[in-house]
Structure formats: C-alpha cells, structure tokens
Design a protein around this motif. Sequence first.
Motif, PDB file in Angstrom:
ATOM      1  N   TYR A 184      23.687-102.906  80.692  1.00  0.00           N
ATOM      2  CA  TYR A 184      24.813-104.449  80.663  1.00  0.00           C
ATOM      3  C   TYR A 184      23.163-105.382  79.557  1.00  0.00           C
ATOM      4  CZ  TYR A 184      27.420-108.845  80.862  1.00  0.00           C
ATOM      5  OH  TYR A 184      27.802-110.203  80.526  1.00  0.00           O
ATOM      6  N   ASN A 185      22.384-105.864  79.918  1.00  0.00           N
ATOM      7  CA  ASN A 185      21.286-106.424  80.160  1.00  0.00           C
ATOM      8  C   ASN A 185      20.401-106.098  78.892  1.00  0.00           C
ATOM      9  OD1 ASN A 185      21.645-109.833  82.086  1.00  0.00           O
ATOM     10  ND2 ASN A 185      21.771-107.283  82.795  1.00  0.00           N
ATOM     11  N   GLY A 186      20.875-104.272  78.867  1.00  0.00           N
ATOM     12  CA  GLY A 186      19.878-103.711  77.475  1.00  0.00           C
ATOM     13  C   GLY A 186      18.741-103.856  77.936  1.00  0.00           C
ATOM     14  N   ARG A 187      18.480-103.492  78.800  1.00  0.00           N
ATOM     15  CA  ARG A 187      16.821-103.180  79.559  1.00  0.00           C
ATOM     16  C   ARG A 187      16.513-102.599  80.990  1.00  0.00           C
ATOM     17  NH1 ARG A 187      14.859-108.206  81.688  1.00  0.00           N
ATOM     18  NH2 ARG A 187      15.953-109.749  81.649  1.00  0.00           N
ATOM     19  N   THR A 188      15.216-102.453  80.877  1.00  0.00           N
ATOM     20  CA  THR A 188      14.620-102.601  82.359  1.00  0.00           C
ATOM     21  C   THR A 188      13.996-103.630  83.519  1.00  0.00           C
ATOM     22  OG1 THR A 188      12.437-101.543  81.751  1.00  0.00           O
ATOM     23  CG2 THR A 188      13.969-100.245  81.660  1.00  0.00           C
ATOM     24  N   MET A 189      15.023-103.802  84.675  1.00  0.00           N
ATOM     25  CA  MET A 189      14.418-105.504  85.495  1.00  0.00           C
ATOM     26  C   MET A 189      14.293-105.055  86.701  1.00  0.00           C
ATOM     27  SD  MET A 189      18.553-106.653  83.625  1.00  0.00           S
ATOM     28  CE  MET A 189      18.202-107.697  84.620  1.00  0.00           C
ATOM     29  N   ILE A 190      14.265-106.187  87.479  1.00  0.00           N
ATOM     30  CA  ILE A 190      14.370-106.202  88.518  1.00  0.00           C
ATOM     31  C   ILE A 190      15.798-107.186  88.936  1.00  0.00           C
ATOM     32  CG2 ILE A 190      13.371-106.879  90.857  1.00  0.00           C
ATOM     33  CD1 ILE A 190      10.596-106.632  89.233  1.00  0.00           C
ATOM     34  N   GLU A 191      16.517-106.934  89.180  1.00  0.00           N
ATOM     35  CA  GLU A 191      17.595-107.079  90.108  1.00  0.00           C
ATOM     36  C   GLU A 191      18.306-107.822  92.107  1.00  0.00           C
ATOM     37  OE1 GLU A 191      21.694-106.990  87.607  1.00  0.00           O
ATOM     38  OE2 GLU A 191      20.053-105.350  87.327  1.00  0.00           O
ATOM     39  N   SER A 192      19.061-108.204  92.193  1.00  0.00           N
ATOM     40  CA  SER A 192      19.149-108.728  93.610  1.00  0.00           C
ATOM     41  C   SER A 192      20.577-107.843  94.079  1.00  0.00           C
ATOM     42  CB  SER A 192      19.983-110.431  93.642  1.00  0.00           C
ATOM     43  OG  SER A 192      19.936-109.822  95.203  1.00  0.00           O
ATOM     44  N   MET A 193      19.909-106.797  94.744  1.00  0.00           N
ATOM     45  CA  MET A 193      21.039-105.154  95.470  1.00  0.00           C
ATOM     46  C   MET A 193      22.556-106.637  96.225  1.00  0.00           C
ATOM     47  SD  MET A 193      19.190-102.448  96.810  1.00  0.00           S
ATOM     48  CE  MET A 193      20.889-101.928  97.530  1.00  0.00           C
ATOM     49  N   THR A 194      21.599-107.495  96.124  1.00  0.00           N
ATOM     50  CA  THR A 194      23.104-108.516  97.097  1.00  0.00           C
ATOM     51  C   THR A 194      23.631-109.589  96.207  1.00  0.00           C
ATOM     52  OG1 THR A 194      22.292-110.829  97.037  1.00  0.00           O
ATOM     53  CG2 THR A 194      22.043-109.092  98.886  1.00  0.00           C
ATOM     54  N   THR A 195      23.958-109.297  94.528  1.00  0.00           N
ATOM     55  CA  THR A 195      24.932-109.565  94.228  1.00  0.00           C
ATOM     56  C   THR A 195      26.081-109.922  94.357  1.00  0.00           C
ATOM     57  OG1 THR A 195      24.634-108.468  91.863  1.00  0.00           O
ATOM     58  CG2 THR A 195      23.379-110.239  92.067  1.00  0.00           C
ATOM     59  N   THR A 196      27.603-109.607  94.001  1.00  0.00           N
ATOM     60  CA  THR A 196      29.073-108.810  94.197  1.00  0.00           C
ATOM     61  C   THR A 196      29.194-107.688  93.502  1.00  0.00           C
ATOM     62  OG1 THR A 196      29.805-111.676  95.088  1.00  0.00           O
ATOM     63  CG2 THR A 196      30.789-108.924  93.461  1.00  0.00           C
ATOM     64  N   TYR A 197      28.843-107.630  91.785  1.00  0.00           N
ATOM     65  CA  TYR A 197      28.379-106.461  90.951  1.00  0.00           C
ATOM     66  C   TYR A 197      28.026-105.147  91.730  1.00  0.00           C
ATOM     67  CZ  TYR A 197      28.212-103.065  87.658  1.00  0.00           C
ATOM     68  OH  TYR A 197      28.120-102.018  86.939  1.00  0.00           O
ATOM     69  N   TRP A 198      26.756-105.825  92.149  1.00  0.00           N
ATOM     70  CA  TRP A 198      25.675-104.326  92.688  1.00  0.00           C
ATOM     71  C   TRP A 198      26.439-103.866  94.848  1.00  0.00           C
ATOM     72  CZ3 TRP A 198      24.587-101.187  89.306  1.00  0.00           C
ATOM     73  CH2 TRP A 198      24.057-101.911  88.134  1.00  0.00           C
ATOM     74  N   ALA A 199      26.141-105.583  94.893  1.00  0.00           N
ATOM     75  CA  ALA A 199      27.234-105.088  96.061  1.00  0.00           C
ATOM     76  C   ALA A 199      28.476-104.570  96.963  1.00  0.00           C
ATOM     77  CB  ALA A 199      27.012-106.280  97.242  1.00  0.00           C
ATOM     78  N   THR A 200      29.057-104.103  95.604  1.00  0.00           N
ATOM     79  CA  THR A 200      30.787-103.601  95.842  1.00  0.00           C
ATOM     80  C   THR A 200      30.624-102.139  95.496  1.00  0.00           C
ATOM     81  OG1 THR A 200      31.103-104.717  93.796  1.00  0.00           O
ATOM     82  CG2 THR A 200      31.708-105.651  96.294  1.00  0.00           C
ATOM     83  N   ARG A 201      29.524-101.797  94.710  1.00  0.00           N
ATOM     84  CA  ARG A 201      29.289-100.647  93.892  1.00  0.00           C
ATOM     85  C   ARG A 201      28.432 -99.985  94.739  1.00  0.00           C
ATOM     86  NH1 ARG A 201      31.152-104.240  91.003  1.00  0.00           N
ATOM     87  NH2 ARG A 201      32.641-103.410  88.986  1.00  0.00           N
ATOM     88  N   TYR A 202      27.862-100.115  95.728  1.00  0.00           N
ATOM     89  CA  TYR A 202      26.270 -99.384  96.190  1.00  0.00           C
ATOM     90  C   TYR A 202      27.030 -98.209  96.802  1.00  0.00           C
ATOM     91  CZ  TYR A 202      22.742 -98.344  99.931  1.00  0.00           C
ATOM     92  OH  TYR A 202      21.542 -97.929 100.692  1.00  0.00           O
ATOM     93  N   VAL A 203      26.352 -97.044  96.976  1.00  0.00           N
ATOM     94  CA  VAL A 203      26.257 -95.882  97.541  1.00  0.00           C
ATOM     95  C   VAL A 203      26.365 -95.422  98.329  1.00  0.00           C
ATOM     96  CG1 VAL A 203      27.515 -93.100  96.738  1.00  0.00           C
ATOM     97  CG2 VAL A 203      27.829 -95.014  95.102  1.00  0.00           C
ATOM     98  N   GLY A 204      24.727 -95.644  98.256  1.00  0.00           N
ATOM     99  CA  GLY A 204      23.720 -94.734  99.439  1.00  0.00           C
ATOM    100  C   GLY A 204      22.152 -94.883  99.170  1.00  0.00           C
ATOM    101  N   ALA A 205      21.090 -94.302  99.458  1.00  0.00           N
ATOM    102  CA  ALA A 205      19.853 -94.138  99.656  1.00  0.00           C
ATOM    103  C   ALA A 205      19.620 -93.291  99.468  1.00  0.00           C
ATOM    104  CB  ALA A 205      19.141 -95.732  99.818  1.00  0.00           C
ATOM    105  N   ARG A 206      18.206 -92.579  99.161  1.00  0.00           N
ATOM    106  CA  ARG A 206      17.548 -91.321  99.242  1.00  0.00           C
ATOM    107  C   ARG A 206      16.012 -91.259  99.167  1.00  0.00           C
ATOM    108  NH1 ARG A 206      21.435 -87.680 101.440  1.00  0.00           N
ATOM    109  NH2 ARG A 206      19.638 -85.862 100.492  1.00  0.00           N
ATOM    110  N   ARG A 207      15.646 -91.098 100.413  1.00  0.00           N
ATOM    111  CA  ARG A 207      14.393 -91.782 100.261  1.00  0.00           C
ATOM    112  C   ARG A 207      13.427 -89.836  99.895  1.00  0.00           C
ATOM    113  NH1 ARG A 207      12.771 -94.166 105.580  1.00  0.00           N
ATOM    114  NH2 ARG A 207      13.063 -95.832 104.350  1.00  0.00           N
ATOM    115  N   VAL A 208      12.043 -90.421  99.234  1.00  0.00           N
ATOM    116  CA  VAL A 208      11.870 -89.526  98.658  1.00  0.00           C
ATOM    117  C   VAL A 208       9.937 -89.571  98.929  1.00  0.00           C
ATOM    118  CG1 VAL A 208      13.263 -88.235  97.028  1.00  0.00           C
ATOM    119  CG2 VAL A 208      12.034 -90.676  96.309  1.00  0.00           C
ATOM    120  N   LEU A 209       9.489 -90.808  99.434  1.00  0.00           N
ATOM    121  CA  LEU A 209       8.194 -90.935  99.940  1.00  0.00           C
ATOM    122  C   LEU A 209       7.816 -90.412 100.869  1.00  0.00           C
ATOM    123  CD1 LEU A 209       7.572 -93.985  97.139  1.00  0.00           C
ATOM    124  CD2 LEU A 209       7.376 -91.687  96.663  1.00  0.00           C
TER     125      LEU A 209
END
Length: 209
Positions: A184-209
């Motif tokens: 949407y913003n057309g670039r790589t960037m840092i954002e907050s996961m707590t915004t409504t958009y990301w919080a409602t679309r969160y699926v899960g996380a994986r640890r590879v390190l």
Amino acid sequence: MNALRAMILTAAALIGSSALAATYTVKPGDTLYQIAQKASLDPAQLLKLNGLSSSTIQVGQKLNLGGVGEGTATSVRNIPATPASHSGNGNTVRAAAARFLNIRYVLGGSGAGGIDCSAYTRAVFQQLGVSLPRTARAQFGVGSAVSRGNLQSGDLVFFNTLGGGVSHVGVYLGDGQFANANSYNGRTMIESMTTTYWATRYVGARRVL
C-alpha cells in the motif's frame, strides 16, 4: 635443552587449546544463530565454515568454529538449551532489517528494481545466516510456532491480507514493531502491529533464529 623443552611444551599447549576450541557439538535447544553469537562469529561465517546452505542443524552434529580461542570455546560449550531472552539479538536483527528499508515494493520482485514482502524477509535473514523459502506461505512452514505473547526480536510474523490465509510476512523488531515490504505504501518500512489493520489480520509467528 631447557629451551627446547619449553618450546615443545608451548607448542603442545597451543595445539591442545586449538583442538579444544575448533569444534562444537550441537545440544538439544541449540540454534545456529545462538552458537554463532556465542563464538563471536557472524551466522553467515558459521554457515560457510561448515559448508551449510541453511540454518538447520541436528543434535550431535559437530560444527567447525574456525579455531576460536579457548575462552570462547568454554562460552560456547555453556550455551543454555533454552535461552531466557532474545534481547541481546535485537540490535543485530534491527541492523539487518534496516539495510533494506525504503526499497520500492514490487510484487514478485527480488532484486534492485524492487522487492515484495517475502523477498524482503529473505534478504534480512540472509544477513543473519538463515536461508528462507521464497514465499510468505512457505516461510510460514519453517521454524517453530510462537504465541503472540512470546514474540521476540527476529521472529517472522504473518498476516492474512487477501482473505485466503497467509499472504504477508514481516520481521518482528520488538515493542510491537515489525519491518515489512508494504504494498500500500509502496516501500519497505517499519510499522506497528497494534494498528487496527495489522492487528485484525495477524495469523501467527515462527521462530527460525
């Protein structure tokens, strides 16, 4: 005679120290990233030293540490099986993520002309010595699952942005922030996961390190 004996003893001590420090046997709970950090190596260096193409390691596997010093060998030998915190890795992860910020978003892109979300995470984790699959859906199948309440810097975070399951991935940086290639913003960037958009679309996380 005394001089010759001293030389022999010195050589023996050096050989003994080198032999002690040259390898590390993988224990349950170890990750390649942990071992590299404790041995004062970049993960990519450790991969190269052992001819590995990915960060997957097996319990009992012997890793070449490149002849590091005896003090380092002791430190590596004492890695805890389950680290209590990932906070020490935060700066390393942020530095790797920052190298690819403000690059143009291009769907399917993976080069200088632009990158998409999974190409971004691949580029970041390559700096950390970890090889990831090409797509977000495939990356969701690597590593181990992590609950949202236990997220640590360096975890992969996944979202359903198209309504059909996992379709977006980013790198968690800590404090509720993640780095990603945002179409949407057309670039790589840092954002907050707590915004409504990301919080409602969160699926899960994986640890590879």
